[in-house]
Write a protein that holds these residues in place. Structure first.
Motif, PDB file in Angstrom:
ATOM      1  N   UNK A   4      -3.159  12.426   0.285  1.00 45.94           N
ATOM      2  CA  UNK A   4      -3.799  12.962  -0.916  1.00 45.94           C
ATOM      3  C   UNK A   4      -3.973  11.886  -1.995  1.00 45.94           C
ATOM      4  N   UNK A   5      -3.284  10.779  -1.829  1.00 41.84           N
ATOM      5  CA  UNK A   5      -3.434   9.716  -2.832  1.00 41.84           C
ATOM      6  C   UNK A   5      -3.089   8.371  -2.206  1.00 41.84           C
ATOM      7  N   UNK A   6      -3.674   7.327  -2.754  1.00 38.91           N
ATOM      8  CA  UNK A   6      -3.376   5.989  -2.253  1.00 38.91           C
ATOM      9  C   UNK A   6      -3.408   5.006  -3.414  1.00 38.91           C
ATOM     10  N   UNK A   7      -2.518   4.019  -3.358  1.00 50.20           N
ATOM     11  CA  UNK A   7      -2.630   2.899  -4.301  1.00 50.20           C
ATOM     12  C   UNK A   7      -2.322   1.629  -3.521  1.00 50.20           C
ATOM     13  N   UNK A   8      -2.977   0.565  -3.920  1.00 45.18           N
ATOM     14  CA  UNK A   8      -2.744  -0.703  -3.224  1.00 45.18           C
ATOM     15  C   UNK A   8      -2.703  -1.800  -4.257  1.00 45.18           C
ATOM     16  N   UNK A   9      -1.771  -2.720  -4.083  1.00 47.72           N
ATOM     17  CA  UNK A   9      -1.837  -3.890  -4.968  1.00 47.72           C
ATOM     18  C   UNK A   9      -1.721  -5.147  -4.116  1.00 47.72           C
ATOM     19  N   UNK A  10      -2.538  -6.098  -4.496  1.00 44.23           N
ATOM     20  CA  UNK A  10      -2.533  -7.367  -3.800  1.00 44.23           C
ATOM     21  C   UNK A  10      -1.264  -8.094  -4.202  1.00 44.23           C
TER      22      UNK A  10
ATOM     23  N   UNK B 150       0.863  -1.189   0.000  1.00 45.40           N
ATOM     24  CA  UNK B 150       0.000   0.000   0.000  1.00 45.40           C
ATOM     25  C   UNK B 150       0.900   1.240   0.000  1.00 45.40           C
ATOM     26  N   UNK B 151       0.564   2.170  -0.864  1.00 44.15           N
ATOM     27  CA  UNK B 151       1.372   3.392  -0.936  1.00 44.15           C
ATOM     28  C   UNK B 151       0.476   4.612  -0.714  1.00 44.15           C
ATOM     29  N   UNK B 152       0.903   5.512   0.178  1.00 42.78           N
ATOM     30  CA  UNK B 152       0.190   6.778   0.398  1.00 42.78           C
ATOM     31  C   UNK B 152       1.087   7.930  -0.035  1.00 42.78           C
ATOM     32  N   UNK B 153       0.421   8.974  -0.535  1.00 44.41           N
ATOM     33  CA  UNK B 153       1.160  10.217  -0.827  1.00 44.41           C
ATOM     34  C   UNK B 153       0.591  11.346   0.014  1.00 44.41           C
ATOM     35  N   UNK B 154       1.499  12.166   0.487  1.00 40.02           N
ATOM     36  CA  UNK B 154       1.125  13.335   1.281  1.00 40.02           C
ATOM     37  C   UNK B 154       1.765  14.575   0.664  1.00 40.02           C
ATOM     38  N   UNK B 155       1.179  15.732   0.941  1.00 41.59           N
ATOM     39  CA  UNK B 155       1.758  16.984   0.446  1.00 41.59           C
ATOM     40  C   UNK B 155       2.811  17.532   1.394  1.00 41.59           C
TER      41      UNK B 155
END
Ligand SMILES: Nc1ncnc2c1ncn2[C@@H]1O[C@H](COP(=O)(O)OP(=O)(O)OP(=O)(O)O)[C@@H](O)[C@H]1O
Ligand SMILES: [Mg+2]
Length: 304
Positions: free
Chosen positions: A280-286, A230-235
């Motif tokens: 501000x953004x999220x991506x997740x890969x199984x 899981x990846x999160x992005x912040x400002x």
């Protein structure tokens, strides 16, 4: 329709084999149901081949219980072997004999009269039958081993690293053969180091490590528990500390406002924390199972 209750083809209970002071396997338990492809995975020296040899009556157990077709392999191996096709991990062919001579010999021992299927397998794998096997490459010897294991359409296939040495086309042919075999209602024990092959072919998987089974589950069950990335992005920059204490969360990387995490289990707490921090953004890969398998292969949680 409910599935009929059927006895397992292979039933192993706390099976232990020591080699003097050396560990072979310890307290190994599993069952294999009719029509199942059971994958057997584990690092070198984990105990896969030892377990397989015990099931075929080639080794005697130190303790524990095992049944194959409801027979005891140690004392009743003959009726078992008649119904089994075995491809050993170290295929011992007679170097001076040709592939054709091997097939003839084993066909005679097995009383195989209908050789149509054998010939089909030879064709499908392009097995070279006319040279002494010592002149064959590893993969080409392996093809003869496969024909020997499958040619009498056994009810149970016991295959110890069957695709080792096979090129990708032959691996595909092998996968087709396994699918046909289970479509036929027959059963397969497949030991392998090829994670992709096991994911693709096995219904259930056991992972053995240092002689002990560490997990047995369906491929789907393993997938559910496998870690996701899981990846999160912040400002704004964040620190690892904000995520580290969350259960099931491991910080894999942190780069300015980007956080990469490995997550097992539920995500609700993590989402709350990330939300409160202003993600501000999220991506997740199984994750596919490779990561999970490799985790079991590595030494981190070795219990003894
Ligand atoms: N005949 C034997 N004598 C002494 N030790 C043995 C014997 N057979 C197996 N072992 C030991 O038992 C352990 C398990 O070996 P085994 O061959 O079952 O591993 P494996 O999982 O098949 O490994 P690989 O992936 O390398 O084929 C090893 O420590 C090995 O040295
Ligand atoms: Mg082995």
């Amino acid at each position: 329709m409910t599935r009929p209750q059927t006895a397992p083809i292979v039933d192993v209970d706390r099976l232990t084999r020591r080699f003097g002071e050396r560990r072979g396997i310890a307290d190994v338990s599993f069952t294999i149901a009719p029509g199942e492809v059971f994958g057997f995975l584990g690092p070198n020296g984990a105990g896969k081949s030892t377990t397989i040899r015990l099931l075929l009556g080639l080794y005697r157990p130190t303790s524990g219980r095992m049944r194959v077709f409801d027979h005891d392999p140690t004392h009743e191996s003959v009726p078992i072997l008649r119904r089994v096709g075995y491809l050993p991990g170290e295929l011992a062919l007679h170097p001076k004999l040709t592939g054709a001579q091997h097939l003839e010999r084993i066909a005679r021992i097995r009383d195989l009269t209908d050789v149509g299927y054998r010939d089909e397998l030879v064709r499908r794998f392009g097995a070279q039958l006319d040279q002494p096997v010592r002149a064959l490459s590893k993969g080409n010897r392996q093809k003869i081993g496969l024909v020997l294991a499958f040619m009498h359409r056994p009810e149970l296939l016991v295959l110890d690293e069957p695709t080792s040495g096979l090129d990708p086309l032959m691996q595909n042919e092998f996968a087709r053969l396994i699918r046909e075999t289970v479509d036929d209602g027959r059963t397969v024990l497949l030991s392998s180091h090829d994670l992709e092959e096991v994911q693709e072919l096995a219904h259930r998987v056991a992972i053995i490590k240092e002689g002990r089974i560490v997990v047995t589950d369906t491929v789907e069950g393993l997938r559910r528990t496998a870690p996701r990335t899981v990846e999160f992005r912040f400002n704004h920059p964040v620190t690892a500390a904000e995520f580290q204490q969350l259960p099931g969360v491991e910080v894999r990387g942190i780069d300015d406002g980007r956080v990469t995490l490995s997550v097992t289990g539920a995500v609700s707490e993590l989402l709350t924390v990330a939300g409160n921090l202003g993600a501000v953004d999220v991506s997740a890969r199984r994750a596919d199972l490779d990561e999970l398998f490799l985790g079991f292969y590595r030494d981190e949680q070795s219990g003894d």
